[in-house]
Design a protein around this motif. Structure first.
Motif, PDB file in Angstrom:
ATOM      1  N   TRP A 167      41.483  45.845  40.258  1.00  0.00           N
ATOM      2  CA  TRP A 167      40.391  44.878  40.758  1.00  0.00           C
ATOM      3  C   TRP A 167      40.682  43.482  40.753  1.00  0.00           C
ATOM      4  O   TRP A 167      40.870  42.905  40.027  1.00  0.00           O
ATOM      5  CB  TRP A 167      38.957  45.240  39.667  1.00  0.00           C
ATOM      6  CG  TRP A 167      37.994  44.327  40.618  1.00  0.00           C
ATOM      7  CD1 TRP A 167      37.565  43.312  40.211  1.00  0.00           C
ATOM      8  CD2 TRP A 167      37.236  45.004  41.552  1.00  0.00           C
ATOM      9  NE1 TRP A 167      36.390  42.967  41.209  1.00  0.00           N
ATOM     10  CE2 TRP A 167      36.075  44.206  41.923  1.00  0.00           C
ATOM     11  CE3 TRP A 167      37.036  46.242  42.102  1.00  0.00           C
ATOM     12  CZ2 TRP A 167      35.247  44.438  42.780  1.00  0.00           C
ATOM     13  CZ3 TRP A 167      36.148  46.484  43.099  1.00  0.00           C
ATOM     14  CH2 TRP A 167      35.150  45.692  43.631  1.00  0.00           C
ATOM     15  N   GLY A 168      41.304  43.187  42.152  1.00  0.00           N
ATOM     16  CA  GLY A 168      41.264  41.642  42.223  1.00  0.00           C
ATOM     17  C   GLY A 168      42.614  41.140  42.120  1.00  0.00           C
ATOM     18  O   GLY A 168      42.826  39.779  42.266  1.00  0.00           O
ATOM     19  N   THR A 169      43.678  41.830  41.422  1.00  0.00           N
ATOM     20  CA  THR A 169      44.755  41.218  41.143  1.00  0.00           C
ATOM     21  C   THR A 169      45.725  40.833  42.283  1.00  0.00           C
ATOM     22  O   THR A 169      45.891  41.552  43.105  1.00  0.00           O
ATOM     23  CB  THR A 169      45.620  42.595  40.394  1.00  0.00           C
ATOM     24  OG1 THR A 169      45.021  43.056  39.461  1.00  0.00           O
ATOM     25  CG2 THR A 169      46.831  41.787  39.637  1.00  0.00           C
ATOM     26  N   ASP A 170      46.025  39.581  42.145  1.00  0.00           N
ATOM     27  CA  ASP A 170      46.623  38.735  43.196  1.00  0.00           C
ATOM     28  C   ASP A 170      45.714  38.901  44.639  1.00  0.00           C
ATOM     29  O   ASP A 170      46.446  38.646  45.524  1.00  0.00           O
ATOM     30  CB  ASP A 170      48.084  39.566  43.525  1.00  0.00           C
ATOM     31  CG  ASP A 170      49.021  39.576  42.436  1.00  0.00           C
ATOM     32  OD1 ASP A 170      48.992  38.268  41.640  1.00  0.00           O
ATOM     33  OD2 ASP A 170      49.933  40.344  42.179  1.00  0.00           O
ATOM     34  N   GLY A 171      44.503  39.117  44.497  1.00  0.00           N
ATOM     35  CA  GLY A 171      43.772  39.293  45.482  1.00  0.00           C
ATOM     36  C   GLY A 171      43.339  40.589  46.103  1.00  0.00           C
ATOM     37  O   GLY A 171      42.561  40.800  47.093  1.00  0.00           O
ATOM     38  N   TYR A 172      44.205  41.705  45.599  1.00  0.00           N
ATOM     39  CA  TYR A 172      44.151  42.896  46.321  1.00  0.00           C
ATOM     40  C   TYR A 172      43.339  43.732  45.184  1.00  0.00           C
ATOM     41  O   TYR A 172      43.651  43.959  44.292  1.00  0.00           O
ATOM     42  CB  TYR A 172      45.520  43.458  46.122  1.00  0.00           C
ATOM     43  CG  TYR A 172      46.612  42.649  46.652  1.00  0.00           C
ATOM     44  CD1 TYR A 172      46.368  41.511  47.539  1.00  0.00           C
ATOM     45  CD2 TYR A 172      47.980  42.791  46.220  1.00  0.00           C
ATOM     46  CE1 TYR A 172      47.490  40.607  47.703  1.00  0.00           C
ATOM     47  CE2 TYR A 172      48.905  41.980  46.402  1.00  0.00           C
ATOM     48  CZ  TYR A 172      48.795  40.781  47.362  1.00  0.00           C
ATOM     49  OH  TYR A 172      49.870  40.014  47.834  1.00  0.00           O
ATOM     50  N   ASP A 218      39.642  49.365  31.888  1.00  0.00           N
ATOM     51  CA  ASP A 218      38.458  48.367  31.801  1.00  0.00           C
ATOM     52  C   ASP A 218      39.297  47.007  31.429  1.00  0.00           C
ATOM     53  O   ASP A 218      39.022  46.065  30.867  1.00  0.00           O
ATOM     54  CB  ASP A 218      37.932  48.824  30.540  1.00  0.00           C
ATOM     55  CG  ASP A 218      36.958  49.758  30.662  1.00  0.00           C
ATOM     56  OD1 ASP A 218      36.273  49.708  31.617  1.00  0.00           O
ATOM     57  OD2 ASP A 218      36.751  50.783  29.917  1.00  0.00           O
ATOM     58  N   ALA A 219      40.789  46.886  31.956  1.00  0.00           N
ATOM     59  CA  ALA A 219      41.468  45.580  31.460  1.00  0.00           C
ATOM     60  C   ALA A 219      40.544  44.456  32.019  1.00  0.00           C
ATOM     61  O   ALA A 219      39.809  44.208  32.857  1.00  0.00           O
ATOM     62  CB  ALA A 219      42.723  45.390  32.256  1.00  0.00           C
ATOM     63  N   ARG A 220      40.700  43.361  31.136  1.00  0.00           N
ATOM     64  CA  ARG A 220      39.982  42.291  31.283  1.00  0.00           C
ATOM     65  C   ARG A 220      40.355  41.331  32.869  1.00  0.00           C
ATOM     66  O   ARG A 220      41.192  41.350  33.445  1.00  0.00           O
ATOM     67  CB  ARG A 220      40.373  41.083  30.197  1.00  0.00           C
ATOM     68  CG  ARG A 220      41.794  40.388  30.517  1.00  0.00           C
ATOM     69  CD  ARG A 220      42.008  39.452  29.292  1.00  0.00           C
ATOM     70  NE  ARG A 220      43.409  38.796  29.549  1.00  0.00           N
ATOM     71  CZ  ARG A 220      44.597  39.325  29.217  1.00  0.00           C
ATOM     72  NH1 ARG A 220      44.376  40.351  28.474  1.00  0.00           N
ATOM     73  NH2 ARG A 220      45.413  38.689  29.454  1.00  0.00           N
ATOM     74  N   LEU A 221      39.018  40.939  33.349  1.00  0.00           N
ATOM     75  CA  LEU A 221      38.907  40.056  34.539  1.00  0.00           C
ATOM     76  C   LEU A 221      39.482  38.555  34.270  1.00  0.00           C
ATOM     77  O   LEU A 221      38.668  37.984  33.312  1.00  0.00           O
ATOM     78  CB  LEU A 221      37.776  40.378  35.066  1.00  0.00           C
ATOM     79  CG  LEU A 221      37.391  41.659  35.817  1.00  0.00           C
ATOM     80  CD1 LEU A 221      36.364  41.844  36.382  1.00  0.00           C
ATOM     81  CD2 LEU A 221      38.428  42.006  37.129  1.00  0.00           C
ATOM     82  N   GLY A 222      39.981  38.101  34.870  1.00  0.00           N
ATOM     83  CA  GLY A 222      40.296  36.691  34.834  1.00  0.00           C
ATOM     84  C   GLY A 222      40.407  35.874  36.424  1.00  0.00           C
ATOM     85  O   GLY A 222      39.888  36.636  37.376  1.00  0.00           O
ATOM     86  N   GLY A 223      41.012  34.796  36.326  1.00  0.00           N
ATOM     87  CA  GLY A 223      40.973  34.292  37.751  1.00  0.00           C
ATOM     88  C   GLY A 223      41.795  34.767  38.761  1.00  0.00           C
ATOM     89  O   GLY A 223      41.538  34.533  40.010  1.00  0.00           O
ATOM     90  N   ASN A 224      42.755  35.730  38.310  1.00  0.00           N
ATOM     91  CA  ASN A 224      43.747  36.537  39.069  1.00  0.00           C
ATOM     92  C   ASN A 224      43.195  37.679  39.216  1.00  0.00           C
ATOM     93  O   ASN A 224      44.178  38.919  39.656  1.00  0.00           O
ATOM     94  CB  ASN A 224      45.020  36.293  38.789  1.00  0.00           C
ATOM     95  CG  ASN A 224      46.061  36.797  39.988  1.00  0.00           C
ATOM     96  OD1 ASN A 224      45.817  36.617  40.986  1.00  0.00           O
ATOM     97  ND2 ASN A 224      47.328  37.405  39.510  1.00  0.00           N
ATOM     98  N   GLY A 225      42.339  38.063  38.912  1.00  0.00           N
ATOM     99  CA  GLY A 225      41.720  39.567  38.821  1.00  0.00           C
ATOM    100  C   GLY A 225      41.777  40.293  37.548  1.00  0.00           C
ATOM    101  O   GLY A 225      42.110  39.571  36.523  1.00  0.00           O
ATOM    102  N   GLN A 226      42.238  41.650  37.632  1.00  0.00           N
ATOM    103  CA  GLN A 226      42.362  42.461  36.435  1.00  0.00           C
ATOM    104  C   GLN A 226      43.777  42.007  35.698  1.00  0.00           C
ATOM    105  O   GLN A 226      44.859  41.699  36.618  1.00  0.00           O
ATOM    106  CB  GLN A 226      42.508  43.891  36.639  1.00  0.00           C
ATOM    107  CG  GLN A 226      41.068  44.586  36.408  1.00  0.00           C
ATOM    108  CD  GLN A 226      41.076  46.088  36.427  1.00  0.00           C
ATOM    109  OE1 GLN A 226      41.848  46.512  37.151  1.00  0.00           O
ATOM    110  NE2 GLN A 226      40.451  46.669  35.792  1.00  0.00           N
TER     111      GLN A 226
END
Length: 521
Positions: A167-172, A218-226
């Motif tokens: 989910w959202g890692t590097d924007g992808y 369930d890996a944590r979400l941050g500014g760069n996604g999971q």
């Protein structure tokens, strides 16, 4: 070992993909390729080398592979768009650098369908000019259905690979797909498993990187996604990852069990832009383990193209697959079982005695991807399937979304359910049964069949509860007689139930009429 596992053993692809530019910081991009090649040759292992266009036209990379790679090594292409490729194809370049990792610049989804074909043609012709034939494997973090079908129909590629769910890692964002192994994608959606031969692209897509089956979801979400908890050897955080020897051994044990619904699979390797120093220790350890496991007959190491050909011979349609993580490398009392086939995926979590289905997504080849006809407008690309349960995206605060078994006492009040352990049974072809041993002598069985999930309890009074929080990702959900109707991203779908269903605050209660309760998709 059951007959399926004996005839179709666990498989591993060593895939190292190669970039020619790294604008973020100076780094030796050739050294990792040279050392990776020496490592696999030392152990006599086949591997797949996927060249990005900037590396393809750089003699330093191409000549190394031509000189050092023998017939056991496969050379293919990594399809990200770089400025030299855009220039060759006559497509305008909008990137900040000669390689720009943002989704609408680096990936085919950022270009119109006619531009995608021009880019594919330029890439394939350059490869043939360098190596004398078209590549058989084309990989990318994600390829749209139009491009993948074009590569299949015109150039006859036999295999592809894409990124893990994230989910959202590097924007992808790639979410709700085939969790591991391989699938035939829909001609309308490169991320969606097809249900029919007519509706599928006949190229198996293998999921890369090796996700932790308990903790990545369930890996944590941050500014760069999971955050990333995968087999990639550069990751060695407290959560787990391919740079931690204990985690790697646990991951191999979980993925390469003797019992499999179809076959076990993972991808080993690392992109060269991380540098050799960061990957050396972890990758060396993983390859040594692979070599030993192959010698013991526990798995087969082969090229991506060979896996693709095997898959196509064996499976005319996407087969059912699973991952059963029945031990927890952290010793925190968690077990996780994934099951998926061409109709749906399901994940069941035992969280130290608390049983919860945290994920069900449906697959429909008619659900069109966002970028089949349109371009991705910015760096935040998104691929998804059809959510029925999504704990990661529907939970709010401490309240976890999902489907939980519920027991009732003699007065009809809810009684706690506590699990001692979970076991799996893969003996029925294409199915998975999960046996949950409860406190006392009772059991709960969950049977994952082709288009249904059945819950079988010994208790006379029991049921399920579907719970969710009000989040932005929640689809439209409403009860109909005998069914739940969903609407997501303009697409409607339905789940049938044999239970008596009642709407409650942020959820639905399913009351079993007897000892079996079934959800049909």
């Amino acid at each position: 070992m059951n007959n399926t596992a004996a005839l179709y053993p666990n498989r591993v692809n060593i895939i190292n993909f190669i970039r020619g530019f790294e604008p973020r910081e100076p780094i030796d991009l050739l050294e990792p390729v040279r050392e990776q090649l020496a490592l696999v040759r030392k152990h006599g292992l086949p591997a797949t080398w996927l060249l990005q266009y900037d590396a393809l036209i750089d003699p330093a990379f191409a000549d190394l592979l031509l000189r050092e790679a023998d017939e056991t090594q496969e050379i293919g292409v990594w399809f990200e768009v770089v400025q030299p490729l855009a220039d060759k194809a006559g497509v305008p370049w909008r990137g900040r650098y000669a390689w720009d990792w943002h989704a609408h610049i680096a990936f085919t989804v950022g270009y119109t369908p006619p531009e995608r074909e021009k880019l594919a043609d330029a890439l394939m012709e350059e490869f043939r000019a360098r190596f004398g034939a078209y590549p058989q494997s084309v990989g990318s973090w994600f390829l749209d259905a139009h491009t993948l079908a074009y590569l299949s129909d015109k150039y006859g590629i036999v295999a592809s690979c894409n990124c893990k769910d994230q989910w959202g890692t590097d924007g992808y964002t790639l979410w709700g797909g085939y969790y591991n192994q391989a699938y035939y994608p829909s001609r309308r959606n490169g991320f969606m498993p097809a249900q029919t031969e007519a509706g599928q692209i006949p190229v198996p897509v293998f999921r890369m990187l090796g996700s932790d089956p308990i903790y990545q979801y369930d890996a944590r979400l941050g500014g760069n996604g999971q955050s990333v908890i995968t087999l990639e050897p550069v990751y060695s955080g407290d959560e787990g990852g391919g740079g931690i020897p204990e985690w790697v051994r646990w991951f191999y044990e979980v993925n390469f069990r003797p019992e499999q619904v179809s076959f076990g699979y993972t991808q080993v390797g690392q992109e060269n832009s991380f540098g050799w120093a960061a990957m050396k220790e972890g990758l060396t350890d993983q390859v040594e383990l692979l070599a030993a496991a192959r010698t013991e007959g526990k798995l087969r190491v082969e090229t991506l193209a060979d896996s693709g050909r095997w898959f196509r011979r064996r499976y005319p349609l996407t087969p059912a697959s699973s991952i059963s993580a029945l031990t927890d490398w952290r010793d925190e009392g968690r077990q996780s079982v994934w099951f998926y086939n061409r109709y749906y995926r399901l994940n069941l979590l035992n969280n130290n005695g608390e049983i919860r289905i945290r994920d069900i997504h449906l697959f429909d080849e008619c659900y069109e991807e966002r970028y089949l006809r349109e371009t991705c407008p910015d760096r935040y690309s998104r691929y998804d399937t059809l959510p029925v349960v999504d704990s990661a995206l529907w939970s709010v605060g401490e309240g976890a979304a999902g489907i939980a078994p519920v027991l009732y006492d003699d007065e009809g009040k809810e009684a706690p359910l506590s699990a001692r352990s979970m076991e799996t049974d893969e003996s029925v072809p294409g199915e998975l049964t999960i046996l949950i041993r409860l406190d006392g002598e009772e059991e709960l069985r969950i049977r994952c069949a082709e288009r249904s999930v059945s819950f079988i309890s010994e208790r006379p009074s029991w049921g399920l509860r579907l719970s969710w929080g009000e989040t932005a990702e929640l689809p439209g959900i409403k009860l109909s007689p005998g069914a739940i109707d969903y609407t997501y991203h303009g697409h409607s779908y339905r789940v049938h139930s044999t239970a008596r269903m009642t709407a409650v605050s942020n959820g639905i209660d399913f009351r079993a009429d007897g000892r079996e309760l079934t959800l049909r998709f």
